[in-house]
Design a protein around this motif. Structure first.
Motif, mmCIF file in Angstrom:
data_model
loop_
_atom_site.group_PDB
_atom_site.id
_atom_site.type_symbol
_atom_site.label_atom_id
_atom_site.label_comp_id
_atom_site.label_asym_id
_atom_site.label_seq_id
_atom_site.Cartn_x
_atom_site.Cartn_y
_atom_site.Cartn_z
ATOM 1 N N GLN A 202 -5.801 42.792 5.741
ATOM 2 C CA GLN A 202 -4.493 42.935 5.092
ATOM 3 C C GLN A 202 -4.135 41.663 4.310
ATOM 4 O O GLN A 202 -3.609 41.721 3.180
ATOM 5 C CB GLN A 202 -3.412 43.241 6.139
ATOM 6 C CG GLN A 202 -3.499 44.638 6.720
ATOM 7 C CD GLN A 202 -2.539 44.845 7.883
ATOM 8 O OE1 GLN A 202 -1.751 43.960 8.207
ATOM 9 N NE2 GLN A 202 -2.593 46.028 8.489
ATOM 10 N N THR A 203 -4.432 40.488 4.923
ATOM 11 C CA THR A 203 -4.138 39.216 4.235
ATOM 12 C C THR A 203 -4.958 39.087 2.950
ATOM 13 O O THR A 203 -4.451 38.708 1.879
ATOM 14 C CB THR A 203 -4.439 38.042 5.169
ATOM 15 O OG1 THR A 203 -3.628 38.165 6.346
ATOM 16 C CG2 THR A 203 -4.142 36.711 4.498
ATOM 17 N N GLN A 205 -6.314 41.524 1.261
ATOM 18 C CA GLN A 205 -5.908 42.554 0.314
ATOM 19 C C GLN A 205 -4.683 42.108 -0.475
ATOM 20 O O GLN A 205 -4.593 42.319 -1.696
ATOM 21 C CB GLN A 205 -5.614 43.873 1.063
ATOM 22 C CG GLN A 205 -5.260 45.042 0.169
ATOM 23 C CD GLN A 205 -6.407 45.421 -0.752
ATOM 24 O OE1 GLN A 205 -7.537 45.636 -0.298
ATOM 25 N NE2 GLN A 205 -6.131 45.509 -2.054
ATOM 26 N N LYS A 206 -3.728 41.474 0.211
ATOM 27 C CA LYS A 206 -2.525 40.965 -0.472
ATOM 28 C C LYS A 206 -2.917 39.886 -1.499
ATOM 29 O O LYS A 206 -2.412 39.848 -2.635
ATOM 30 C CB LYS A 206 -1.560 40.393 0.564
ATOM 31 C CG LYS A 206 -0.261 39.896 -0.031
ATOM 32 C CD LYS A 206 0.647 39.360 1.069
ATOM 33 C CE LYS A 206 1.928 38.818 0.469
ATOM 34 N NZ LYS A 206 2.831 38.234 1.498
ATOM 35 N N HIS A 207 -3.847 39.009 -1.073
ATOM 36 C CA HIS A 207 -4.331 37.955 -1.982
ATOM 37 C C HIS A 207 -5.027 38.567 -3.199
ATOM 38 O O HIS A 207 -4.853 38.131 -4.347
ATOM 39 C CB HIS A 207 -5.278 37.042 -1.207
ATOM 40 C CG HIS A 207 -5.693 35.811 -1.932
ATOM 41 N ND1 HIS A 207 -4.797 34.971 -2.563
ATOM 42 C CD2 HIS A 207 -6.938 35.273 -2.152
ATOM 43 C CE1 HIS A 207 -5.441 33.968 -3.125
ATOM 44 N NE2 HIS A 207 -6.775 34.133 -2.893
ATOM 45 N N ASP A 209 -4.513 41.558 -4.446
ATOM 46 C CA ASP A 209 -3.489 42.186 -5.304
ATOM 47 C C ASP A 209 -2.858 41.156 -6.221
ATOM 48 O O ASP A 209 -2.598 41.429 -7.415
ATOM 49 C CB ASP A 209 -2.436 42.865 -4.435
ATOM 50 C CG ASP A 209 -2.969 44.084 -3.696
ATOM 51 O OD1 ASP A 209 -4.053 44.582 -4.073
ATOM 52 O OD2 ASP A 209 -2.327 44.535 -2.696
ATOM 53 N N GLU A 210 -2.567 39.963 -5.662
ATOM 54 C CA GLU A 210 -1.959 38.908 -6.478
ATOM 55 C C GLU A 210 -2.926 38.454 -7.589
ATOM 56 O O GLU A 210 -2.524 38.221 -8.740
ATOM 57 C CB GLU A 210 -1.582 37.723 -5.596
ATOM 58 C CG GLU A 210 -0.437 38.017 -4.631
ATOM 59 C CD GLU A 210 -0.198 36.889 -3.644
ATOM 60 O OE1 GLU A 210 -1.026 35.934 -3.628
ATOM 61 O OE2 GLU A 210 0.799 36.952 -2.901
ATOM 62 N N LYS A 213 -3.080 41.034 -10.286
ATOM 63 C CA LYS A 213 -1.861 40.988 -11.108
ATOM 64 C C LYS A 213 -1.992 39.870 -12.153
ATOM 65 O O LYS A 213 -1.664 40.048 -13.337
ATOM 66 C CB LYS A 213 -0.662 40.737 -10.190
ATOM 67 C CG LYS A 213 0.675 40.509 -10.915
ATOM 68 C CD LYS A 213 1.126 41.772 -11.617
ATOM 69 C CE LYS A 213 2.563 41.616 -12.156
ATOM 70 N NZ LYS A 213 2.754 40.510 -13.062
#
Length: 562
Positions: A202-203, A205-207, A209-210, A213
């Protein structure tokens, strides 16, 4: 065997079967002519003869003295043994010095010069009596003992099969418990692995996504610049505002750390120590473990003492000359055994009747007081309270070889029974449950004693059994009766005592007898000699048994061992 001989043998066998002379229903025929009916018998040669064949038999072997008698009187003539020195002579005399049978030629020889002789017939009865006694001992004592030993070994084998089966089941169950615990641990560790993985995914995946972006923003910037450069519209070119610098600061690098599984080292020795191990099994030989099963001796009543109680309950030996008694009365009485006279009386401190009495190694009288909840000792005719119970009441009491007191006690609710060992007034041991947590005793047991092998023996009237545990309180056996009992009534054990051979004796009130069993619970025999409601028991150092007869108010001294 050759074929011809075999055929001849079969023909002979068939002939014998069909010939009426050899039929079981036919009369006996002469052994010589095989035709005439038997009328005479030679006690010397052990042959059956008809009258006509007697003479022929007499001359057939003239070296023998043929004793021919009518057939009905066969075996009436002693068949003397042959002489070992003179082969054709028979021994009719016996040399007392040499302790051997001899013939007339032997007597005339120098070998027996000056010796004393008697006829064999003179020692015949003595020899027969000796052999008869040995035969009786073999038949009634030794052989039954070996039968009991064989039965005991069979029982031990069956017990071993059961116990080893239980042991295997226990190990299997314990292994299954370990498997369950290991499965639970594996499941728990795998759940933790999944949880750590999901958190890190999850960590990241968030990274991601950033980053995606930012990459999208950069792509938009690139597209806008390319359009402006390729356009003739100068306003678009001058309208481009670069923000490259903000993209030059790269995102922080995230490096996940995967957990490591650190397995404990499995070494067979350590693993077995943690799991458990077996104690060593053994087969030992104990010559004292079996006792000879003697035929029941005739018990002999030596002395009868009248006590005068309304009901007589207890008797205990102070010495080989004196006994203490108690009954349905607050008075305990000391009697001379030989004289039958009253020597002393002691009244209980509370005025209650004593539940049970015992004598210590130092010769002091001990008694339990059920209603007063106390155990007391009499020293120099003064009564001292030794034990006072709370929520329990004492019944049977005995003094052990070590000087401790063993006390049977009931709970106030009458639903629990236990045996407690005391050193003075200090509680040392409690015996109440077996290995499976079940009560060893019913709520109605009366008397207790310690055997020579330090087993603790309790007469459990409620369970109709004698319950025997070892010194550590582990159940050894339960004796529930031997059938048939003298009166064929249910076993009702009361007084209990032991003797120098570690026999256990218990009074069976309803069958008017005393049971004697060995130290392993094997029945030996009954003492059944006109006892009426036997209650209390004790033995002295000379193997005499003292029986308190409840309703007759008498103590009987019985000689019961050979």
């Amino acid at each position: 065997m050759g074929g011809r001989h075999y055929c001849l043998l079969k023909i002979r066998q068939n002939h014998l079967t069909m010939d009426p002379r050899y039929c079981a229903q036919d009369v006996l025929r002469c052994d010589l002519c095989e035709t005439e009916v038997v009328q005479m018998h030679c006690d010397t040669c052990l042959v059956n003869l008809c009258t006509a064949c007697v003479g022929k038999h007499m001359v057939s072997d003239q070296s023998k003295k043929h004793e021919v008698v009518p057939f009905k009187l066969r075996k009436s003539t002693p068949l003397y043994p042959g002489c070992t020195t003179h082969s054709k002579k028979r021994c009719e005399m016996y040399c007392k010095q040499c302790d051997i049978p001899v013939c007339n030629t032997c007597i005339a020889s120098h070998q027996h010069l000056g010796h004393k002789f008697i006829t064999l017939l003179q020692i015949l009865d003595e020899k027969k009596n000796k052999i008869s006694k040995e035969h009786t001992e073999l038949k009634e004592t030794i052989y039954p003992t070996y039968q009991d030993i064989a039965s005991d070994v069979q029982n031990r084998m069956s017990q071993l099969e059961m116990e080893y089966g239980d042991l295997s089941t226990t190990i299997t169950k314990y292994g299954e418990d370990w498997h369950r615990e290991i499965d639970k641990l594996v499941k728990k560790l795998k759940a933790e692995v999944d949880e750590m993985k999901n958190t890190q995914i999850q960590t990241l995946q968030k990274h991601l996504d950033e980053i995606n972006k930012t990459m999208s923003d950069i792509k938009d910037e690139i597209d806008a610049v390319e359009i402006a450069i390729n356009s003739n519209d100068l306003s678009k070119l001058f309208g481009v505002k670069f923000s490259v610098d903000r993209y030059k600061t790269l995102p922080q690098k995230i490096v996940p750390s995967t957990p490591k599984f650190m397995p404990g080292k499995i070494q067979a020795k350590d693993f077995q120590e943690k799991f458990g191990a077996l104690t060593f099994s053994s087969l030992t030989s104990d010559e004292q473990s079996y006792s000879m099963k003697f035929s029941q001796p005739e018990p002999e009543t030596v002395t009868t003492i009248d006590t005068g109680y309304g009901f007589l309950f207890n008797v205990v030996c102070l010495s080989d000359e004196e006994i203490w008694t108690s009954g349905y009365d607050s008075t305990m009485k000391l009697y001379s055994i030989n004289q039958g006279s009253l020597l002393k009386s002691i009244t209980t401190k509370s005025g209650n009747e004593p539940e049970d009495i015992a004598v210590t190694k130092s010769g002091d009288l001990v008694y339990s007081d059920y209603n007063d909840r106390t155990v007391n000792i009499v020293k120099s005719e003064k009564i001292e309270e030794v034990i006072r119970l709370q929520n329990w009441r004492p019944r049977g009491v005995c003094s052990t070889s070590s000087g401790d007191l063993l006390v049977i006690m009931y709970s106030d609710e009458y639903n629990q029974t236990k045996v407690v060992r005391y050193s003075g007034s200090t509680e040392k041991q409690t015996i109440q449950f077996d290995d499976k947590g079940k009560s060893l005793y019913s709520s109605d047991n009366r008397y207790i004693t310690e055997n020579r092998n330090l087993d603790i023996c309790v007469s459990d009237s409620g369970a109709k059994a004698v319950v025997v545990v070892n010194q550590a309180g582990k159940l050894r056996f339960r004796y529930t009766r031997h059938t048939p009992a003298p009166k064929n009534q249910p076993f009702f054990p009361l007084g209990i005592t032991t003797d120098s051979q570690s026999h256990i004796l218990t009074a069976d009130c309803d069958n008017d007898c005393v049971h004697i069993i060995d130290q392993d619970g094997q029945f030996l025999h009954y003492i059944d000699c006109g006892l009426s409601n036997p209650w209390g028991l004790c033995t002295d150092t000379n193997e005499n048994l003292f029986v308190a007869l409840n309703r007759n108010k008498q103590v009987k001294k019985i000689k019961y061992l050979k």
